[in-house]
Write a protein that holds these residues in place. Structure first.
Motif, PDB file in Angstrom:
ATOM      1  N   CYS A 176       0.849  -1.202   0.000  1.00 32.91           N
ATOM      2  CA  CYS A 176       0.000   0.000   0.000  1.00 32.91           C
ATOM      3  C   CYS A 176       0.883   1.250   0.000  1.00 32.91           C
ATOM      4  N   GLY A 177       0.346   2.334  -0.537  1.00 36.65           N
ATOM      5  CA  GLY A 177       0.969   3.661  -0.408  1.00 36.65           C
ATOM      6  C   GLY A 177       2.393   3.704  -0.931  1.00 36.65           C
ATOM      7  N   THR A 178       3.253   4.315  -0.134  1.00 32.25           N
ATOM      8  CA  THR A 178       4.651   4.451  -0.521  1.00 32.25           C
ATOM      9  C   THR A 178       5.300   3.092  -0.775  1.00 32.25           C
ATOM     10  N   SER A 179       4.932   2.099   0.024  1.00 36.63           N
ATOM     11  CA  SER A 179       5.512   0.762  -0.161  1.00 36.63           C
ATOM     12  C   SER A 179       5.108   0.200  -1.530  1.00 36.63           C
ATOM     13  N   TYR A 180       3.899   0.549  -1.972  1.00 33.38           N
ATOM     14  CA  TYR A 180       3.446   0.131  -3.309  1.00 33.38           C
ATOM     15  C   TYR A 180       4.329   0.780  -4.391  1.00 33.38           C
ATOM     16  N   THR A 211       5.422  -9.207  -0.183  1.00 33.72           N
ATOM     17  CA  THR A 211       4.717  -8.096   0.466  1.00 33.72           C
ATOM     18  C   THR A 211       5.768  -7.095   0.946  1.00 33.72           C
ATOM     19  N   ILE A 212       5.436  -5.810   0.810  1.00 37.28           N
ATOM     20  CA  ILE A 212       6.352  -4.753   1.262  1.00 37.28           C
ATOM     21  C   ILE A 212       5.587  -3.925   2.284  1.00 37.28           C
ATOM     22  N   SER A 213       6.166  -3.771   3.471  1.00 38.06           N
ATOM     23  CA  SER A 213       5.493  -2.968   4.498  1.00 38.06           C
ATOM     24  C   SER A 213       6.515  -2.443   5.489  1.00 38.06           C
ATOM     25  N   GLN A 214       6.542  -1.131   5.681  1.00 33.29           N
ATOM     26  CA  GLN A 214       7.417  -0.565   6.709  1.00 33.29           C
ATOM     27  C   GLN A 214       7.030  -1.132   8.058  1.00 33.29           C
ATOM     28  N   SER A 215       5.744  -0.998   8.411  1.00 34.80           N
ATOM     29  CA  SER A 215       5.282  -1.326   9.763  1.00 34.80           C
ATOM     30  C   SER A 215       5.127  -2.819   9.986  1.00 34.80           C
ATOM     31  N   GLY A 216       4.844  -3.552   8.907  1.00 40.24           N
ATOM     32  CA  GLY A 216       4.544  -4.980   9.058  1.00 40.24           C
ATOM     33  C   GLY A 216       3.172  -5.225   9.653  1.00 40.24           C
ATOM     34  N   GLU A 217       2.366  -4.171   9.753  1.00 39.42           N
ATOM     35  CA  GLU A 217       1.055  -4.293  10.411  1.00 39.42           C
ATOM     36  C   GLU A 217      -0.100  -3.938   9.497  1.00 39.42           C
ATOM     37  N   THR A 218       0.179  -3.368   8.318  1.00 39.80           N
ATOM     38  CA  THR A 218      -0.890  -2.827   7.472  1.00 39.80           C
ATOM     39  C   THR A 218      -1.922  -3.920   7.155  1.00 39.80           C
ATOM     40  N   LEU A 219      -3.154  -3.668   7.571  1.00 35.37           N
ATOM     41  CA  LEU A 219      -4.176  -4.717   7.505  1.00 35.37           C
ATOM     42  C   LEU A 219      -4.413  -5.188   6.076  1.00 35.37           C
ATOM     43  N   GLY A 271       8.152   9.707  11.731  1.00 35.20           N
ATOM     44  CA  GLY A 271       7.357  10.614  10.888  1.00 35.20           C
ATOM     45  C   GLY A 271       6.305   9.802  10.131  1.00 35.20           C
ATOM     46  N   VAL A 272       5.082  10.328  10.056  1.00 35.38           N
ATOM     47  CA  VAL A 272       4.024   9.570   9.365  1.00 35.38           C
ATOM     48  C   VAL A 272       4.394   9.354   7.893  1.00 35.38           C
ATOM     49  N   ALA A 273       4.987  10.356   7.279  1.00 33.65           N
ATOM     50  CA  ALA A 273       5.361  10.220   5.867  1.00 33.65           C
ATOM     51  C   ALA A 273       6.639   9.366   5.770  1.00 33.65           C
ATOM     52  N   SER A 274       6.525   8.290   5.049  1.00 31.39           N
ATOM     53  CA  SER A 274       7.643   7.355   4.955  1.00 31.39           C
ATOM     54  C   SER A 274       8.769   7.924   4.086  1.00 31.39           C
ATOM     55  N   THR A 275       9.994   7.849   4.569  1.00 34.70           N
ATOM     56  CA  THR A 275      11.143   8.351   3.795  1.00 34.70           C
ATOM     57  C   THR A 275      12.259   7.300   3.769  1.00 34.70           C
ATOM     58  N   LEU A 284       2.765  12.068  -3.782  1.00 34.43           N
ATOM     59  CA  LEU A 284       2.157  11.602  -2.522  1.00 34.43           C
ATOM     60  C   LEU A 284       2.754  12.352  -1.334  1.00 34.43           C
ATOM     61  N   LYS A 285       4.092  12.476  -1.317  1.00 33.21           N
ATOM     62  CA  LYS A 285       4.738  13.185  -0.196  1.00 33.21           C
ATOM     63  C   LYS A 285       4.215  14.610  -0.117  1.00 33.21           C
ATOM     64  N   LEU A 286       4.144  15.282  -1.282  1.00 30.66           N
ATOM     65  CA  LEU A 286       3.722  16.687  -1.261  1.00 30.66           C
ATOM     66  C   LEU A 286       2.293  16.808  -0.737  1.00 30.66           C
ATOM     67  N   LYS A 287       1.378  15.964  -1.246  1.00 30.86           N
ATOM     68  CA  LYS A 287      -0.014  16.152  -0.813  1.00 30.86           C
ATOM     69  C   LYS A 287      -0.201  15.755   0.646  1.00 30.86           C
ATOM     70  N   GLU A 288       0.477  14.691   1.103  1.00 30.97           N
ATOM     71  CA  GLU A 288       0.163  14.244   2.458  1.00 30.97           C
ATOM     72  C   GLU A 288       0.690  15.178   3.540  1.00 30.97           C
ATOM     73  N   ILE A 289       1.794  15.874   3.295  1.00 25.56           N
ATOM     74  CA  ILE A 289       2.275  16.722   4.395  1.00 25.56           C
ATOM     75  C   ILE A 289       2.076  18.223   4.156  1.00 25.56           C
ATOM     76  N   SER A 301       0.445   3.647  11.211  1.00 26.06           N
ATOM     77  CA  SER A 301       0.268   2.216  11.072  1.00 26.06           C
ATOM     78  C   SER A 301      -1.203   1.972  10.781  1.00 26.06           C
ATOM     79  N   VAL A 302      -1.522   1.512   9.582  1.00 25.43           N
ATOM     80  CA  VAL A 302      -2.933   1.487   9.186  1.00 25.43           C
ATOM     81  C   VAL A 302      -3.493   0.085   9.413  1.00 25.43           C
ATOM     82  N   THR A 303      -4.056  -0.112  10.616  1.00 27.44           N
ATOM     83  CA  THR A 303      -4.485  -1.443  11.012  1.00 27.44           C
ATOM     84  C   THR A 303      -5.985  -1.654  10.848  1.00 27.44           C
TER      85      THR A 303
HETATM   86  C1  F6R Z   1       3.124   7.568   2.917  1.00 29.33           C
HETATM   87  C2  F6R Z   1       3.087   6.378   3.750  1.00 29.33           C
HETATM   88  C3  F6R Z   1       2.013   5.388   3.509  1.00 29.33           C
HETATM   89  C4  F6R Z   1       2.514   3.967   3.800  1.00 29.33           C
HETATM   90  C5  F6R Z   1       1.349   2.972   3.691  1.00 29.33           C
HETATM   91  C6  F6R Z   1       1.809   1.542   3.894  1.00 29.33           C
HETATM   92  O1  F6R Z   1       4.196   8.393   3.259  1.00 29.33           O
HETATM   93  O2  F6R Z   1       3.887   6.219   4.645  1.00 29.33           O
HETATM   94  O3  F6R Z   1       1.500   5.485   2.224  1.00 29.33           O
HETATM   95  O4  F6R Z   1       3.522   3.643   2.891  1.00 29.33           O
HETATM   96  O5  F6R Z   1       0.391   3.292   4.672  1.00 29.33           O
HETATM   97  O6  F6R Z   1       2.388   1.373   5.140  1.00 29.33           O
HETATM   98  P1  F6R Z   1       3.357   0.159   5.430  1.00 29.33           P
HETATM   99  O7  F6R Z   1       4.571   0.320   4.601  1.00 29.33           O
HETATM  100  O8  F6R Z   1       3.649   0.261   6.914  1.00 29.33           O
HETATM  101  O9  F6R Z   1       2.610  -1.096   5.089  1.00 29.33           O
END
Ligand code: F6R
Length: 610
Positions: A301-305, A346-354, A399-403, A486-491, A606-608
């Motif tokens: 999802c999101g940046t990971s996508y 699967t790609i996920s920073q948090s490892g929790e994205t539902l 930071g909420v915005a992933s970098t 995405l970075k520009l609009k979200e922050i 973390s979008v659970t």
């Molecule tokens: C944007 C951002 C989100 C996450 C998305 C997936 O800056 O951080 O779009 O990339 O919510 O999150 P993860 O990678 O934790 O699965």
């Protein structure tokens, strides 16, 4: 999203709970609360807004106790009100915090009303408090009542409970949401995220699905989903306090952008030690899983996508494998054509994205067992559900915005593409050395890109008053254009869209006039001449262009065309280097507009939930 912390100790735990909740703030929340068992019974304080407001209220009321739980809530069932904030209390005796969603809460609410329970909130959580209270009233001890209650819940939960009738015990349960137990010296903790308790202990037990736990000051007992006592492994967390603190920076996002040379160097450390791409980088039995695959399916999802979209170019070009990339929330509801010989990544920073977790489960249910998780958080849910794991070593991303998670994901995916190429006999020793050399130079190239910050600040000031922006890229830089938008609009809350530059004349060109800034990612690759033609199309319509190029791109600047150049072309890794200026542009535009950079409105780290 929601966060949990709980503590049982010989000292006052209120400061532990408050500090823990502050460390969980980054996950995103809209109300916070704590409950403690004190001499006078269960005491609770809740506030909408920031943890600091709740902290002041707790201080004013003289909160102090040796047993307590705390919560940050991100509203799902019921609005952002104090009544809906956690902890929830049953009969003035039992307090509970909960992450997740209880799907059968309506039916349970009706049943509990019939048993005489009155509800004070609109939450799904309150039913759990009453249900546990109900089983206690029937004679069960606290952990037994919790075990009986969770058997009747459908959905996902991480729960912590205290009860004034049992002032020496805290109990907890987990299903579908992360929860860990922290082991201290004469004190123990629960938390949804290790960062909440890291000042007190680093020794943690990650609860498994269906586990319940009973904690006293001196002991922790864990029970599996059948209620049988079990031993779980104790891990020593390497999350550093420094990674959770701002240091000299104004925002975590700024800090994390600047940490990227180190984060990337750490992520490639094992690779550089071996000086070779090898299947072992993805786990012990990875060779067996990776050999013979026919295709790659990426889910995120999101940046990971966007990291996945970039990786497709590498996987196809280097490994010669077909690669599909899907948004996890779309994939999970599509009638996909499964291929058991496909590697599902699967790609996920948090490892929790539902959505990513559910897409993975769906992919596996279709007989696709070759699964790999690329993740930044050890022991989180998605890697635990995957056969192979590659941990990025970005360190905690607050930071909420992933970098830095994004750039390290890209490094991990590039490593995967090169490893698959080698396993498929498409990479000879010379080519392998060349790719390793590219990676070796990457932290330095990222540092050069960071050094462009003063020029980008000047651009950001031109962007700040704008309402809209377009981002263009071609080939493997198109996903970087998407990420920049995405970075520009979200922050900064500036509306931004990204297009493959060749698509411009098929519609979006109608938007271009002298009020529309157009950001172009234009490194010196095989598509540069095409990009230059697209730039002429914008120029002819009076558009103002902001071009990120490299030294070799040979762009002439003019009144309409502003150019910032990275010192040299980073070859196949160029998308990673070009991620840096678009991050900096978004950061400084947001700064100029005065938004809450680390906690943009309506978003959670973390979008659970779905
Ligand atoms: C944007 C951002 C989100 C996450 C998305 C997936 O800056 O951080 O779009 O990339 O919510 O999150 P993860 O990678 O934790 O699965």
């Amino acid at each position: 999203m929601c966060g949990i912390v709980g503590a049982i100790a010989g000292r006052d735990v209120v400061p532990v709970l408050i500090e823990g909740l502050k460390r969980l703030e980054y996950r995103g929340y809209d109300s916070a609360g704590i409950a403690v068992v004190a001499d006078t019974g269960v005491r609770r304080v809740r506030r909408t807004g920031r943890v600091s407001e709740m902290e002041s209220a707790a201080a004013a009321e003289g909160f102090s106790a040796t047993l307590g739980i705390g919560h940050t809530r991100w509203a799902t069932h019921g609005g952002v009100t104090e009544d809906n904030a956690h902890p929830h209390i049953s009969h003035g005796e039992l307090a509970l915090v909960h992450n997740g969603i209880i799907e059968n809460h309506e039916a349970q609410r009706e049943r509990l009303r019939g048993l005489g329970y009155a509800f004070e909130s609109q939450t799904d959580t309150e039913v759990i408090a009453h249900l546990i209270h109900h089983y206690r009233a029937q004679g069960a001890d606290l952990v037994g009542a919790l075990q009986q209650a969770v058997r009747e819940l459908h959905g996902a939960y991480a729960i912590a409970v205290i009860d004034k009738r049992d002032p020496g015990t805290m109990v907890a349960a987990r299903m579908g949401c992360p929860l860990l137990v922290g082991l201290g010296d004469g004190e123990n903790f629960v938390a949804s995220d290790v960062s909440a308790i890291v000042s007190s202990t680093r020794r943690v037990i990650f609860l498994e699905e269906g586990d319940t736990a009973e904690l006293t000051r001196d002991a922790v007992r864990i029970f599996d989903a059948d209620g049988a006592p079990v031993e779980r492994e104790v891990h020593v967390s390497d999350v550093s306090l420094a990674s959770l603190e701002l240091g000299p920076y104004r925002h975590f996002m700024q800090k994390e952008i600047h940490e990227q040379p180190r984060a990337v160097a750490d992520t490639i450390e094992a690779l550089m030690d071996d000086n070779a791409f090898s299947a072992e980088l993805f786990g012990k039995d990875a060779a067996g899983v990776l050999e013979g695959i026919e295709a790659v399916q990426i889910l995120a999802c999101g940046t990971s996508y966007y990291a996945g979209l970039t990786a497709r170019y590498w996987i196809e070009a280097l490994a010669g494998l077909p690669c599909a990339v899907d948004i996890a929330s779309e994939y999970r509801y599509r009638q996909v054509v499964a291929n058991p010989k496909q590697l599902v990544v699967t790609i996920s920073q948090s490892g929790e994205t539902l959505d990513t977790m559910e897409a993975l489960k769906y992919a596996k249910s279709l007989g696709q067992s070759r699964t790999l998780s690329i993740c930044n958080v050890p022991e989180s849910a998605i890697p635990r559900a995957s056969r192979l794991v590659h941990y990025t070593r970005a360190g905690a991303e607050i930071g909420v915005a992933s970098t830095k998670a994004f750039t390290t994901q890209l490094v991990a995916l590039f490593t995967l593409a090169a490893t698959l190429a080698k396993l498929r006999g498409r990479l000879d020793a010379r080519q392998e050395d060349e790719l390793l050399e590219c990676l070796r130079h990457l932290p330095g190239s990222i540092q050069h890109a960071l050094n462009l910050e003063p020029q980008i600040v000047a651009w950001a000031e031109l962007f700040a008053p704008k309402d809209h922006a377009l981002f263009l890229g071609r080939g493997m830089h198109y996903p970087i254009a998407l990420e920049g938008a995405l970075k520009l609009k979200e922050i900064s809350y500036i509306h931004a869209e990204a297009y493959p530059a060749g698509e411009l004349k098929h519609g979006p060109l109608a938007l271009v006039d002298d009020a529309m800034p157009v950001v172009v990612i234009a490194p010196n690759d095989s598509l540069l001449e095409k990009v230059k033609s697209n730039i002429q199309e914008v120029r002819a319509r009076g558009g103002q262009m902001f071009v990120f190029a490299d030294a070799d791109s040979q762009f002439g600047e003019s009144e309409q065309v502003n150019v910032i150049r990275t010192p040299r072309h980073a070859g196949i890794l160029s998308p990673i280097v070009h991620a840096i200026p678009v991050q900096l542009l978004a950061y400084h535009a947001a700064l100029a507009r005065g938004t809450d950079v680390d906690k943009p409105r309506n978003l959670a780290k973390s979008v659970t939930v779905e």
